[in-house]
Design a protein around this motif. Structure first.
Motif, PDB file in Angstrom:
ATOM      1  N   PHE A 145      17.535  -6.078  -4.334  1.00 19.81           N
ATOM      2  CA  PHE A 145      16.280  -6.769  -4.079  1.00 19.81           C
ATOM      3  C   PHE A 145      15.184  -5.776  -3.686  1.00 19.81           C
ATOM      4  N   CYS A 146      15.502  -4.845  -2.791  1.00 19.76           N
ATOM      5  CA  CYS A 146      14.518  -3.860  -2.343  1.00 19.76           C
ATOM      6  C   CYS A 146      14.056  -2.961  -3.487  1.00 19.76           C
ATOM      7  N   LYS A 147      14.986  -2.509  -4.307  1.00 18.58           N
ATOM      8  CA  LYS A 147      14.621  -1.664  -5.446  1.00 18.58           C
ATOM      9  C   LYS A 147      13.702  -2.406  -6.407  1.00 18.58           C
ATOM     10  N   ARG A 148      13.997  -3.680  -6.638  1.00 18.49           N
ATOM     11  CA  ARG A 148      13.189  -4.486  -7.545  1.00 18.49           C
ATOM     12  C   ARG A 148      11.742  -4.590  -7.056  1.00 18.49           C
ATOM     13  N   LEU A 149      11.550  -4.664  -5.737  1.00 22.71           N
ATOM     14  CA  LEU A 149      10.212  -4.799  -5.165  1.00 22.71           C
ATOM     15  C   LEU A 149       9.568  -3.460  -4.819  1.00 22.71           C
ATOM     16  N   GLY A 150      10.303  -2.369  -4.996  1.00 20.08           N
ATOM     17  CA  GLY A 150       9.757  -1.052  -4.704  1.00 20.08           C
ATOM     18  C   GLY A 150       9.781  -0.688  -3.229  1.00 20.08           C
ATOM     19  N   PHE A 151      10.616  -1.354  -2.440  1.00 20.74           N
ATOM     20  CA  PHE A 151      10.750  -1.056  -1.018  1.00 20.74           C
ATOM     21  C   PHE A 151      11.781   0.050  -0.840  1.00 20.74           C
ATOM     22  N   ILE A 177      25.979  -5.679   9.655  1.00 24.53           N
ATOM     23  CA  ILE A 177      25.190  -4.833   8.753  1.00 24.53           C
ATOM     24  C   ILE A 177      23.748  -4.795   9.242  1.00 24.53           C
ATOM     25  N   ILE A 178      23.201  -3.584   9.320  1.00 19.13           N
ATOM     26  CA  ILE A 178      21.795  -3.397   9.652  1.00 19.13           C
ATOM     27  C   ILE A 178      21.160  -2.622   8.502  1.00 19.13           C
ATOM     28  N   ILE A 179      20.136  -3.221   7.910  1.00 14.20           N
ATOM     29  CA  ILE A 179      19.420  -2.587   6.809  1.00 14.20           C
ATOM     30  C   ILE A 179      17.982  -2.377   7.248  1.00 14.20           C
ATOM     31  N   LYS A 180      17.529  -1.131   7.199  1.00 18.21           N
ATOM     32  CA  LYS A 180      16.144  -0.810   7.532  1.00 18.21           C
ATOM     33  C   LYS A 180      15.346  -0.779   6.237  1.00 18.21           C
ATOM     34  N   ILE A 181      14.243  -1.515   6.224  1.00 19.21           N
ATOM     35  CA  ILE A 181      13.424  -1.668   5.025  1.00 19.21           C
ATOM     36  C   ILE A 181      11.986  -1.285   5.339  1.00 19.21           C
ATOM     37  N   ASN A 182      11.402  -0.499   4.458  1.00 20.46           N
ATOM     38  CA  ASN A 182       9.986  -0.137   4.568  1.00 20.46           C
ATOM     39  C   ASN A 182       9.274  -0.588   3.310  1.00 20.46           C
ATOM     40  N   LYS A 194      13.491 -13.641   1.738  1.00 17.27           N
ATOM     41  CA  LYS A 194      12.345 -13.820   0.830  1.00 17.27           C
ATOM     42  C   LYS A 194      11.289 -14.704   1.479  1.00 17.27           C
ATOM     43  N   LYS A 195      11.726 -15.774   2.134  1.00 13.10           N
ATOM     44  CA  LYS A 195      10.798 -16.671   2.826  1.00 13.10           C
ATOM     45  C   LYS A 195      10.099 -15.929   3.965  1.00 13.10           C
ATOM     46  N   PHE A 196      10.856 -15.129   4.721  1.00 12.12           N
ATOM     47  CA  PHE A 196      10.276 -14.350   5.799  1.00 12.12           C
ATOM     48  C   PHE A 196       9.194 -13.412   5.261  1.00 12.12           C
ATOM     49  N   LEU A 197       9.461 -12.727   4.144  1.00 15.91           N
ATOM     50  CA  LEU A 197       8.478 -11.817   3.557  1.00 15.91           C
ATOM     51  C   LEU A 197       7.216 -12.560   3.135  1.00 15.91           C
ATOM     52  N   ALA A 198       7.382 -13.742   2.557  1.00 18.32           N
ATOM     53  CA  ALA A 198       6.227 -14.526   2.123  1.00 18.32           C
ATOM     54  C   ALA A 198       5.370 -14.955   3.318  1.00 18.32           C
TER      55      ALA A 198
END
Length: 70
Positions: free
Chosen positions: A47-53, A64-69, A19-23
């Protein structure tokens, strides 16, 4: 794609640090999160679903590797 290394952090720190990184990096669109805390498998998708990512769990072994757009 920007890689975010959260290996070695235990719950809830991976999500807090992310979250800090995103901010601090609001303009980055494609992210690859590396984490070894098993709770991330549940926490990051919620978390991603909540933000629409969109997201994809790309690997579980050796970590674990999670790819996020955004």
């Amino acid at each position: 794609m920007h890689k975010v290394n959260l290996i070695g952090l235990k719950c809830p720190m991976p999500l807090i640090k992310f979250k800090k990184f995103l901010a601090e990096n609001p303009d980055l669109l494609d992210l690859e999160v590396h984490v070894d805390d098993p709770g991330a498998i549940k926490d990051f998708p919620v978390f991603c679903k909540r933000l629409g990512f969109s997201f994809e769990v790309a690997a579980i072994e050796p970590h674990i590797i999670i790819k996020i757009n955004k």
